[in-house]
Design an enzyme around this catalytic site. Sequence first.
Site, PDB file in Angstrom:
ATOM      1  N   ARG A  28      -4.694   1.268  17.492  1.00  0.00           N
ATOM      2  CA  ARG A  28      -5.679   1.203  18.577  1.00  0.00           C
ATOM      3  C   ARG A  28      -6.115  -0.241  18.876  1.00  0.00           C
ATOM      4  O   ARG A  28      -6.725  -0.495  19.917  1.00  0.00           O
ATOM      5  CB  ARG A  28      -6.898   2.053  18.232  1.00  0.00           C
ATOM      6  N   CYS A  52     -42.615 -18.348  14.939  1.00  0.00           N
ATOM      7  CA  CYS A  52     -42.007 -17.452  13.961  1.00  0.00           C
ATOM      8  C   CYS A  52     -43.069 -16.897  13.024  1.00  0.00           C
ATOM      9  O   CYS A  52     -43.869 -17.648  12.464  1.00  0.00           O
ATOM     10  CB  CYS A  52     -40.932 -18.194  13.164  1.00  0.00           C
ATOM     11  N   CYS A  55     -42.335 -18.355   9.189  1.00  0.00           N
ATOM     12  CA  CYS A  55     -42.318 -19.764   8.810  1.00  0.00           C
ATOM     13  C   CYS A  55     -43.600 -20.134   8.044  1.00  0.00           C
ATOM     14  O   CYS A  55     -44.673 -19.561   8.293  1.00  0.00           O
ATOM     15  CB  CYS A  55     -42.190 -20.654  10.046  1.00  0.00           C
ATOM     16  N   HIS A 114     -36.396 -22.553   8.746  1.00  0.00           N
ATOM     17  CA  HIS A 114     -36.086 -21.526   9.743  1.00  0.00           C
ATOM     18  C   HIS A 114     -34.615 -21.544  10.141  1.00  0.00           C
ATOM     19  O   HIS A 114     -34.071 -20.513  10.589  1.00  0.00           O
ATOM     20  CB  HIS A 114     -36.966 -21.764  10.981  1.00  0.00           C
ATOM     21  N   ASN A 152     -30.728  -7.392   6.851  1.00  0.00           N
ATOM     22  CA  ASN A 152     -30.122  -7.230   8.167  1.00  0.00           C
ATOM     23  C   ASN A 152     -30.062  -8.612   8.802  1.00  0.00           C
ATOM     24  O   ASN A 152     -31.096  -9.222   9.066  1.00  0.00           O
ATOM     25  CB  ASN A 152     -30.949  -6.301   9.053  1.00  0.00           C
ATOM     26  N   SER A 160     -35.650  -8.347  13.079  1.00  0.00           N
ATOM     27  CA  SER A 160     -36.785  -8.635  13.950  1.00  0.00           C
ATOM     28  C   SER A 160     -37.093 -10.118  14.027  1.00  0.00           C
ATOM     29  O   SER A 160     -37.893 -10.538  14.868  1.00  0.00           O
ATOM     30  CB  SER A 160     -38.027  -7.878  13.461  1.00  0.00           C
ATOM     31  N   HIS A 163     -35.464 -15.850  11.118  1.00  0.00           N
ATOM     32  CA  HIS A 163     -35.776 -16.570   9.880  1.00  0.00           C
ATOM     33  C   HIS A 163     -35.019 -15.918   8.721  1.00  0.00           C
ATOM     34  O   HIS A 163     -34.953 -14.690   8.638  1.00  0.00           O
ATOM     35  CB  HIS A 163     -37.285 -16.522   9.617  1.00  0.00           C
ATOM     36  N   HIS A 165     -34.268 -13.958   5.829  1.00  0.00           N
ATOM     37  CA  HIS A 165     -35.089 -13.046   5.034  1.00  0.00           C
ATOM     38  C   HIS A 165     -34.363 -11.738   4.788  1.00  0.00           C
ATOM     39  O   HIS A 165     -33.397 -11.390   5.472  1.00  0.00           O
ATOM     40  CB  HIS A 165     -36.423 -12.760   5.732  1.00  0.00           C
ATOM     41  N   GLN A 167     -35.259  -7.641   2.620  1.00  0.00           N
ATOM     42  CA  GLN A 167     -36.334  -6.701   2.328  1.00  0.00           C
ATOM     43  C   GLN A 167     -36.078  -5.957   1.022  1.00  0.00           C
ATOM     44  O   GLN A 167     -34.944  -5.891   0.532  1.00  0.00           O
ATOM     45  CB  GLN A 167     -36.496  -5.678   3.456  1.00  0.00           C
ATOM     46  N   HIS A 298     -22.843  -3.918  -0.888  1.00  0.00           N
ATOM     47  CA  HIS A 298     -22.055  -3.577   0.298  1.00  0.00           C
ATOM     48  C   HIS A 298     -22.396  -4.568   1.414  1.00  0.00           C
ATOM     49  O   HIS A 298     -23.569  -4.884   1.637  1.00  0.00           O
ATOM     50  CB  HIS A 298     -22.396  -2.172   0.805  1.00  0.00           C
TER      51      HIS A 298
END
Length: 340
Positions: A28, A52, A55, A114, A152, A160, A163, A165, A167, A298
């Site tokens: 494909r 930000c 920051c 940043h 992410n 979001s 910067h 980061h 979680q 992962h």
Amino acid sequence: MTDLPDHALPHRRRNLLTGEWVLVSPQRNLRPWQGEVSSPSAQERPGHDPNCYLCPGNSRANGDTNPDYCGTWVFPNDFPALLASDSKIIDAGPLFQREAVRGETQVICYAPDHALSLSRMDDAQRRDVVECWCDLSEKAGADWAHVQIFENRGSMMGASSPHPHGQMWATDFLPQIVADEDAAQAAYRENNGRALLDDVLAEELKAGERLVEVNDNWAAFVPHWAAWPFETALVPRADRARLEELGDDERHDLAKILGRLLARYDGLFGCEFPYSMGWHGAPHGMEGSCDHWRLHAHFFPPLLRSASVRKHMVGFELMAETQRDMTAEQAAERLRAVAP
């Protein structure tokens, strides 16, 4: 299409960690593309952005002022997905089951700069992040059943803020994907007397065709069952079930291999490669032995053909089964070709 070589023919591969199947359709990649073209994340950013929320010295959305932190800094998420307090959930009967959940969420600012990212940091800065991950896993694991550390990267993955980061979400329950991995690894250990990822890693090191990066303590490879185009797994070469079990040399080498792997991602299409990454280790709340578990990370990056064309999980993927447009071997070969 019938005279395609074997490696280019459509086939299925089984994800040993979840039991799910993946449809592989490498032919494909020949189709023309007139679908969505996204803008890649901007690469050049100032070292400090006054707008930000993450920051140093800036105000966050809740009005708190960030300290003038100089390394990795962790604070409670201002918009938590989980609450530590007990909640009352009304029973909706056997058909529409609900259960109360508790947990805590933290934001991990990797660095005050940043403009940085894990791929752009030096090894010492990445080592600070690694130490933070290990510390959070141990401390939160003392109170909660499962600790999920993740990042992410990029607006394409829903970040979001640009910067640098990640979680940490800790829960009083075992999330579904982790529960699936736990069951698969436990069954493999019961049937074979060995840890599943030990055998997978041994085969990957021997074959080499899906390896991307390797050092004395870690190996990064495109899993045989990879769902995302350039998905990789990062696995320690020693018997480790959780982040906090890593020794000094393993933490040092983790910082190094992260830099090389992520630099290959960024170099593939000449952009800040978006991804979601996360650590899976033995759940802290599990009873009995965790010998079947092997710590692993992962990396799920969505880009498919270029910095502006992504893989969407839609149609057949949502309705029937996950599908990918190149083999894991092809993806690994392209990542190895990038100078880290």
